[in-house]
Enzyme design. Structure first.
Site, mmCIF file in Angstrom:
data_model
loop_
_atom_site.group_PDB
_atom_site.id
_atom_site.type_symbol
_atom_site.label_atom_id
_atom_site.label_comp_id
_atom_site.label_asym_id
_atom_site.label_seq_id
_atom_site.Cartn_x
_atom_site.Cartn_y
_atom_site.Cartn_z
ATOM 1 N N ALA A 44 0.865 -1.192 0.000
ATOM 2 C CA ALA A 44 0.000 0.000 0.000
ATOM 3 C C ALA A 44 0.900 1.240 0.000
ATOM 4 C CB ALA A 44 -0.968 -0.006 1.188
ATOM 5 N N HIS A 58 6.826 5.861 1.595
ATOM 6 C CA HIS A 58 7.676 4.763 1.097
ATOM 7 C C HIS A 58 8.579 5.265 -0.033
ATOM 8 C CE1 HIS A 58 4.070 2.460 2.621
ATOM 9 N NE2 HIS A 58 5.056 1.862 3.273
ATOM 10 N N SER A 70 -0.222 4.031 5.660
ATOM 11 C CA SER A 70 -1.115 3.167 4.857
ATOM 12 C C SER A 70 -2.478 3.069 5.519
ATOM 13 C CB SER A 70 -0.512 1.774 4.708
ATOM 14 O OG SER A 70 0.759 1.877 4.129
#
Ligand code: PAF
Length: 273
Positions: free
Chosen positions: A29, A34, A183
Site C-alpha cells: 500500500a 515509502h 497506509s
C-alpha cells in the site's frame, strides 16, 4: 525491474549484484512516505530491493491483518516507476514455517508505548526484519522516523545481534495540512481525518514551546493534551532518543510521541526535537 517471490531465487539473484544494496522493507500500500525511503536508497546505493510483505506475526489477534490495504499491482507499478531493481513479494509460507525459532522484543523497550497497547507486536516486527535482512543481506536498510519505536528497536537489534547492515532513518512525509502519511489513513472517514489533524497540531505546539525555551516536559504535555481533547489517546510522551523518560527536553536529543485511536484506527506520529 524483477519481481521475485522465493527466498532461494532472491538470494541467487543478489549473488550476481555488484556494489552496495539498499533495502526498503514494506507492507505494501505504498505512498509517498515509502517513495522517500526508496529515493534515499537509490541515492545511496547502486542496487535497490523493496520487499512487500504483510507480516502476520506483527498483528495481534483481532487487529486489522485481513483488512490491511493490499494494492499489489499498483505497488509493483510504483516500484517500477521509482526505479527499484527487485521487488521481493513472498507468501507467508515462504517466510514462516511451523515451530519457529523465536526472536523476542526487549522486555522494557519493546513493551512500552505501542508495545504496551500492542504487546508482542514488536517481537513480530523484529522477527520479520531479521529474516528479511538475512535474506537480502543489504549494505543499508531504510526505515521511516514516523515509526520511531520500531526504528529504535531495529537499530538495537542490529547492534545487539552484531548484524552487518547500516540502518538509515528517513524523515516523515506529511500531507500539506500536516497529517503524517500512513497506509492506515485510508481507513479514516472525512470527519475522522479532520480530527486526526489534532495530532500534528499537538506536535507542532510542542516544537513551538521548545523553540520559545519552554523545556518542562509536563508543561508541554499539558498543552498537547488540550489540543488532543476529544480523541482517544494511547499515549503522549516526551522521551530522550534512547526512549528513556526525561523531565526536561534536551534540544537535539528528544522525541515527542503521540498515539491516538480514531474509530478503529490507531495513528502514530512524532517529532524529533
Ligand atoms: O513499517 C513497516 O511497514 C513494517 O513494520 C515492516 C518494517 C516492513 C516490517 O513488517
Amino acid at each position: 525491474m524483477k519481481i521475485i517471490s522465493t527466498v532461494d531465487e532472491l538470494k541467487n539473484y543478489l549473488k550476481g549484484v555488484d556494489g552496495s544494496i539498499g533495502f526498503v522493507p514494506t507492507m505494501g500500500a505504498l505512498h509517498d512516505g515509502h517513495l522517500s525511503l526508496i529515493k534515499k536508497a537509490k541515492e545511496q546505493n547502486s542496487f535497490v530491493v523493496v520487499s512487500i510483505f504483510v507480516n502476520p506475526t506483527q498483528f495481534l489477534a483481532g487487529e486489522d491483518l485481513d483488512q490491511y490495504p493490499r494494492k499489489d499491482e499498483a505497488d509493483k507499478k510504483i516500484c517500477q516507476l521509482a526505479g527499484v531493481d527487485v521487488v521481493f513479494f513472498p507468501t507467508p509460507d515462504e517466510i514462516y514455517s511451523v515451530d519457529e525459532v523465536s526472536l523476542q522484543a526487549p522486555h522494557i523497550r519493546g513493551y512500552v508505548l505501542e508495545g504496551m497497547t500492542r504487546p508482542g507486536h514488536f517481537s513480530g516486527v523484529l522477527t520479520v526484519v531479521n529474516k528479511l535482512l538475512n535474506i537480502v543481506n543489504p549494505t543499508r536498510a531504510y526505515f521511516g522516523k514516523k515509526d520511531a519505536q520500531q526504528l529504535n528497536l531495529i537499530t538495537l537489534m542490529v547492534k545487539q545481534l552484531f548484524m552487518d547492515v547500516e540502518i538509515v532513518p528517513v524523515d516523515t512525509v506529511r500531507e500539506s495540512d500536516g497529517l503524517a502519511l500512513s497506509s492506515r489513513n485510508v481507513y479514516l472517514t472525512k470527519e475522522q481525518r479532520a480530527e486526526a489533524l489534532k495530532i500534528s497540531s499537538s506536535l507542532y505546539e510542542a516544537s513551538k514551546m521548545v523553540s520559545q525555551g519552554i523545556l518542562d516536559v509536563s508543561k508541554i504535555k499539558e498543552e498537547m493534551l488540550k489540543i488532543l481533547e476529544g480523541l482517544e489517546i494511547g499515549y503522549v510522551e516526551i522521551l530522550n532518543r534512547n526512549f528513556e523518560v526525561i523531565k526536561e527536553v534536551e534540544v537535539t536529543q528528544s522525541i515527542v510521541l503521540v498515539e491516538v485511536l480514531i474509530g478503529e484506527t490507531r495513528l502514530l506520529d512524532n517529532i524529533w526535537l
